[in-house]
Design a protein around this motif. Structure first.
Motif, PDB file in Angstrom:
ATOM      1  N   ILE A 215      -0.682  -4.555  14.037  1.00  0.00           N
ATOM      2  CA  ILE A 215      -1.199  -5.318  12.693  1.00  0.00           C
ATOM      3  C   ILE A 215      -2.682  -5.577  12.858  1.00  0.00           C
ATOM      4  CG2 ILE A 215      -1.884  -8.142  12.251  1.00  0.00           C
ATOM      5  CD1 ILE A 215       1.115  -8.573  13.187  1.00  0.00           C
ATOM      6  N   TYR A 216      -3.697  -4.770  12.447  1.00  0.00           N
ATOM      7  CA  TYR A 216      -4.920  -4.944  12.647  1.00  0.00           C
ATOM      8  C   TYR A 216      -5.599  -5.603  12.089  1.00  0.00           C
ATOM      9  CZ  TYR A 216      -2.872  -0.218  14.531  1.00  0.00           C
ATOM     10  OH  TYR A 216      -2.034   0.405  15.080  1.00  0.00           O
ATOM     11  N   HIS A 217      -7.309  -5.936  12.677  1.00  0.00           N
ATOM     12  CA  HIS A 217      -7.356  -7.671  11.587  1.00  0.00           C
ATOM     13  C   HIS A 217      -8.574  -6.998  11.651  1.00  0.00           C
ATOM     14  CE1 HIS A 217     -10.266 -11.247  12.378  1.00  0.00           C
ATOM     15  NE2 HIS A 217     -10.109 -10.687  11.470  1.00  0.00           N
ATOM     16  N   ILE A 218      -9.601  -6.490  10.580  1.00  0.00           N
ATOM     17  CA  ILE A 218     -11.337  -5.782  10.473  1.00  0.00           C
ATOM     18  C   ILE A 218     -11.456  -6.681   9.960  1.00  0.00           C
ATOM     19  CG2 ILE A 218     -12.088  -3.860   9.254  1.00  0.00           C
ATOM     20  CD1 ILE A 218      -9.089  -2.666   8.380  1.00  0.00           C
ATOM     21  N   ALA A 219     -12.652  -7.190  10.631  1.00  0.00           N
ATOM     22  CA  ALA A 219     -13.769  -7.979  10.474  1.00  0.00           C
ATOM     23  C   ALA A 219     -14.130  -7.702   9.084  1.00  0.00           C
ATOM     24  CB  ALA A 219     -14.435  -8.416  11.315  1.00  0.00           C
ATOM     25  N   PHE A 220     -15.399  -8.032   8.793  1.00  0.00           N
ATOM     26  CA  PHE A 220     -16.351  -7.369   7.312  1.00  0.00           C
ATOM     27  C   PHE A 220     -17.607  -6.048   7.959  1.00  0.00           C
ATOM     28  CE2 PHE A 220     -19.804  -9.451   9.652  1.00  0.00           C
ATOM     29  CZ  PHE A 220     -20.710  -8.835   9.900  1.00  0.00           C
ATOM     30  N   ASP A 221     -18.183  -5.665  10.017  1.00  0.00           N
ATOM     31  CA  ASP A 221     -18.672  -5.135   9.759  1.00  0.00           C
ATOM     32  C   ASP A 221     -17.876  -3.963  10.428  1.00  0.00           C
ATOM     33  OD1 ASP A 221     -17.316  -5.600  11.787  1.00  0.00           O
ATOM     34  OD2 ASP A 221     -19.394  -6.399  12.917  1.00  0.00           O
TER      35      ASP A 221
ATOM     36  N   ILE B 281     -15.345  -9.976   3.271  1.00  0.00           N
ATOM     37  CA  ILE B 281     -13.768 -10.104   3.334  1.00  0.00           C
ATOM     38  C   ILE B 281     -13.177  -9.247   4.630  1.00  0.00           C
ATOM     39  CG2 ILE B 281     -14.491  -6.827   2.833  1.00  0.00           C
ATOM     40  CD1 ILE B 281     -11.521  -7.627   0.340  1.00  0.00           C
ATOM     41  N   GLU B 282     -12.624 -10.049   5.290  1.00  0.00           N
ATOM     42  CA  GLU B 282     -11.618  -9.560   6.325  1.00  0.00           C
ATOM     43  C   GLU B 282     -10.075  -8.995   5.527  1.00  0.00           C
ATOM     44  OE1 GLU B 282     -11.784 -12.232   9.798  1.00  0.00           O
ATOM     45  OE2 GLU B 282     -11.915 -13.821   8.441  1.00  0.00           O
ATOM     46  N   LEU B 283      -9.973  -8.439   6.317  1.00  0.00           N
ATOM     47  CA  LEU B 283      -8.569  -7.379   5.781  1.00  0.00           C
ATOM     48  C   LEU B 283      -7.934  -7.610   7.215  1.00  0.00           C
ATOM     49  CD1 LEU B 283     -10.165  -4.066   4.405  1.00  0.00           C
ATOM     50  CD2 LEU B 283      -9.262  -6.690   2.914  1.00  0.00           C
ATOM     51  N   LEU B 284      -6.786  -7.491   6.660  1.00  0.00           N
ATOM     52  CA  LEU B 284      -5.528  -7.465   7.270  1.00  0.00           C
ATOM     53  C   LEU B 284      -4.563  -5.792   7.405  1.00  0.00           C
ATOM     54  CD1 LEU B 284      -3.654 -10.959   8.488  1.00  0.00           C
ATOM     55  CD2 LEU B 284      -5.245 -10.276   9.955  1.00  0.00           C
ATOM     56  N   VAL B 285      -4.229  -4.768   8.152  1.00  0.00           N
ATOM     57  CA  VAL B 285      -3.732  -3.906   7.555  1.00  0.00           C
ATOM     58  C   VAL B 285      -2.011  -4.077   8.631  1.00  0.00           C
ATOM     59  CG1 VAL B 285      -3.359  -2.074   7.918  1.00  0.00           C
ATOM     60  CG2 VAL B 285      -5.387  -2.439   7.371  1.00  0.00           C
TER      61      VAL B 285
ATOM     62  N   ILE C  95       0.916  -1.785  -0.018  1.00  0.00           N
ATOM     63  CA  ILE C  95       0.236   0.192   0.633  1.00  0.00           C
ATOM     64  C   ILE C  95       0.997   1.311  -0.052  1.00  0.00           C
ATOM     65  CG2 ILE C  95      -1.925   0.908   1.551  1.00  0.00           C
ATOM     66  CD1 ILE C  95      -3.191  -1.087  -0.292  1.00  0.00           C
ATOM     67  N   TYR C  96       1.985   0.736   1.249  1.00  0.00           N
ATOM     68  CA  TYR C  96       2.490   2.443   0.945  1.00  0.00           C
ATOM     69  C   TYR C  96       3.795   2.201   1.415  1.00  0.00           C
ATOM     70  CZ  TYR C  96       3.288   7.582   1.464  1.00  0.00           C
ATOM     71  OH  TYR C  96       3.154   9.201   0.859  1.00  0.00           O
ATOM     72  N   ASP C  97       4.991   3.179   1.785  1.00  0.00           N
ATOM     73  CA  ASP C  97       6.003   2.619   2.668  1.00  0.00           C
ATOM     74  C   ASP C  97       6.475   1.662   3.088  1.00  0.00           C
ATOM     75  OD1 ASP C  97       6.930   5.063   0.801  1.00  0.00           O
ATOM     76  OD2 ASP C  97       7.125   6.114   1.882  1.00  0.00           O
ATOM     77  N   ARG C  98       5.834   1.608   4.867  1.00  0.00           N
ATOM     78  CA  ARG C  98       5.602   0.441   5.507  1.00  0.00           C
ATOM     79  C   ARG C  98       4.400  -0.581   5.698  1.00  0.00           C
ATOM     80  NH1 ARG C  98       5.834   3.502  10.050  1.00  0.00           N
ATOM     81  NH2 ARG C  98       6.127   5.522   8.887  1.00  0.00           N
ATOM     82  N   ILE C  99       3.566  -0.623   4.835  1.00  0.00           N
ATOM     83  CA  ILE C  99       1.773  -0.514   4.633  1.00  0.00           C
ATOM     84  C   ILE C  99       2.031  -1.722   3.770  1.00  0.00           C
ATOM     85  CG2 ILE C  99      -0.626  -0.052   5.327  1.00  0.00           C
ATOM     86  CD1 ILE C  99       0.647   2.324   6.135  1.00  0.00           C
ATOM     87  N   ALA C 100       0.835  -2.374   4.395  1.00  0.00           N
ATOM     88  CA  ALA C 100       1.003  -3.336   3.309  1.00  0.00           C
ATOM     89  C   ALA C 100      -0.924  -3.847   3.764  1.00  0.00           C
ATOM     90  CB  ALA C 100       1.312  -4.796   3.288  1.00  0.00           C
ATOM     91  N   LEU C 101      -1.182  -4.910   2.751  1.00  0.00           N
ATOM     92  CA  LEU C 101      -2.905  -4.971   3.312  1.00  0.00           C
ATOM     93  C   LEU C 101      -2.735  -6.762   2.551  1.00  0.00           C
ATOM     94  CD1 LEU C 101      -5.787  -4.312   4.264  1.00  0.00           C
ATOM     95  CD2 LEU C 101      -6.192  -3.941   1.370  1.00  0.00           C
ATOM     96  N   ALA C 102      -3.190  -7.691   3.229  1.00  0.00           N
ATOM     97  CA  ALA C 102      -3.472  -9.188   3.352  1.00  0.00           C
ATOM     98  C   ALA C 102      -5.699  -8.840   3.184  1.00  0.00           C
ATOM     99  CB  ALA C 102      -3.381  -9.870   3.314  1.00  0.00           C
ATOM    100  N   ALA C 103      -6.011  -9.711   2.257  1.00  0.00           N
ATOM    101  CA  ALA C 103      -6.998 -10.031   2.439  1.00  0.00           C
ATOM    102  C   ALA C 103      -7.780 -11.796   2.156  1.00  0.00           C
ATOM    103  CB  ALA C 103      -7.985  -9.645   1.445  1.00  0.00           C
TER     104      ALA C 103
END
Lengths: 264, 241
Positions: B144-150, B121-125, B56-64
């Motif tokens: 590490i942040y875990h975001i649920a569908f809601d 979808i579920e995300l890990l930022v 995503i950015y210099d130090r950030i990635a996104l997984a889903a």
């Protein structure tokens, strides 16, 4: 709030123009101040000068002096005029310092944005073409004296060689096969390069003639800064090869100049 | 005239949750874990050009885990917002926590809208710390942040898992994870866990864990501005051999 609009483009410049035109005020011609104010302001703005690029056997060297002038005064002694763009390219800028730095920054973001959203790097040719659009977008300001001229160089992974692109104020893009220099001392630097350049030179030779060309430019042109041995300020040099962009260490540049001076 | 009807908010929420759970239960897993030099991300993904982990950015990635198309829209929007923020202010002002909030608000709003389908979808930022996480504090640590569908999100430490069998994998990792693993050891831990879980569940899909059926990327604590690096199949093969 997250904006999920489909802009239908990987072009960051277009997205900024639509969503945040205020962030492009330094570059976008529609926001240019009227003629009279610029003439007045041109004495209070910094001008960056000599930058150059030289092709050698493994890639290309890009370099720039460190001085910015404000009228007849030294405005800044340590300005940076060469910026890495992606892993295999760099941009150097000459002209009105503010818009110059802004253009280099926007161009770098643009290329990286493309790479991340599309999942592959933008080709060197693609980058060179896109830079044309940025220069053309600046035409309004250029007409009023706030000219920005970039020099673009990179290692072409497909053709396996270093390449240089120069531009004119209306966005015309021209490729140079061996070397080029722009800015107020550009002509003097080119004169040195013309005498000292030959095809297929090594990295060491390229660094030496780049140092000498910048020395001659500083010698002839009052706006170009030479090496400052007291303050330890030296030109910034980058090499771009298949392995990537890397800055030539300051100690090496200092050594190049000590060597050059000893031969004078 | 249609008969007016009443559905309790609890029921609506439950229905939506069941709907998403059924979708996510099918999704292959993604694991993120802290290793000695940063964060390692591994996904079960046999595709060659469609990714579930991205920069995503210099130090950030996104997984889903979940629907790729929905992930793709969020990924591109995340890159765009990050670049705009970094262009306006300074590159270091773009943080995983800010991005997590942005995603969370969007996913929450979609999940609550009466006329929209919640995102399946579920995300890990993830954000790699500036220095080693042992000594760093607050926003300088690995995050590490875990975001649920809601849109409900939580902060994870050491490792996080999303996907259908996330609970089972988390339990396995709990037993075997240790701090300061090298990349090779960390990657082996994840692939062995994947192998175990594939062996445990009925393998009608015949999924085999091999270098070309997993996607591996990392965020390294290096001096380079862009910390994200995708590992090629050759690199993964070398690490696992």
């Amino acid at each position: 709030m997250l904006d999920l609009t489909d802009y239908g483009t990987s072009n960051f410049f277009q997205i900024l123009k639509r969503r945040h035109p205020e962030l492009l005020a330094a570059l976008h011609s529609s926001n240019a101040p009227s003629n009279s104010t610029v003439t007045e302001a041109s004495f209070h703005q910094y001008e960056g000068t000599t930058v150059l690029a030289v092709v050698y056997d493994a890639g290309v060297v890009m370099a720039g002096d460190r001085q910015a002038t404000e009228g007849y005064q030294v405005g800044e002694r340590r300005i940076q005029k060469v910026y890495p763009v992606d892993r295999h390219s760099a941009i150097a800028v000459a002209g009105a310092a503010g818009p110059c730095i802004e253009m280099a920054k926007l161009f770098q973001v643009e290329v990286e944005f493309y790479e991340k959203t599309e999942g592959m790097a933008l080709s060197l040719e693609g980058q060179a073409n896109f830079l044309s659009h940025l220069v053309r977008a600046n035409l309004g300001l250029a007409m009023q004296g706030l000219i920005v001229l970039p020099l673009f160089a990179g290692y072409d992974l497909k053709q396996q060689r270093g390449r240089i692109f120069k531009y004119d104020a209306v966005g015309g893009r021209y490729e140079e096969g061996d070397y080029y220099a722009i800015g107020s001392g550009g002509k003097d630097a080119r004169a040195t390069l013309k005498k000292r350049y030959s095809l297929g030179i090594t990295r060491q030779t390229a660094l030496e003639i780049v140092a000498e060309a910048l020395w001659d430019a500083a010698d002839e042109d009052i706006a170009t800064g030479g090496p400052d041995l007291i303050r330890k300020i030296f030109p910034i040099l980058y090499t771009i090869t298949q392995e990537g962009v890397s800055e030539v260490p300051e100690a090496t540049v200092e050594e190049l100049y000590r060597e050059l001076i000893s031969r004078l | 005239m249609s008969t007016p009807y009443y559905v309790s908010p609890e029921q609506i929420r439950q229905d939506k949750e069941d709907f998403v759970r059924r979708g996510i239960a099918q999704a292959k897993e993604v694991v993120v874990l802290e290793y000695r030099d940063g964060l390692l991300m591994v996904a079960e993904n046999p595709r060659k050009t469609i990714y579930k982990i991205s920069e995503i950015y210099d130090r950030i990635a996104l997984a889903a885990a979940g629907r790729i198309a929905e992930y793709e829209a969020l990924r591109v929007a995340g890159i765009r917002e990050s670049e705009i923020k970094g262009f306006r202010y300074y590159r270091e002002d773009v943080t995983a926590k800010w991005l997590t909030n942005l995603y969370s608000q969007h996913m929450g709003a979609v999940a609550q809208a009466w006329d929209a389908k919640p995102l399946e979808i579920e995300l890990l930022v993830c954000e790699v710390g500036i220095t080693g996480s042992e000594t760093a504090s607050g926003l300088q640590r690995n995050q590490i942040y875990h975001i649920a569908f809601d849109g409900i999100y939580s902060e994870e430490e050491k490792y996080a898992v999303i996907g259908g069998r996330a609970t089972a994998i988390t339990e396995m990792l709990e037993q075997r994870y240790t701090d300061g693993l090298e990349m090779r050891a960390a990657l082996r831990l994840v692939t062995e866990t994947f192998q175990n879980i594939e062996a445990d569940t009925d393998t009608e899909d015949g999924y085999e864990i091999a270098p070309d059926t997993i996607e591996v990327a990392c965020l390294e604590q290096t001096a380079e501005r862009r910390r994200f690096r995708r590992l090629s199949t050759d690199e993964v093969t070398a690490l696992l051999s």
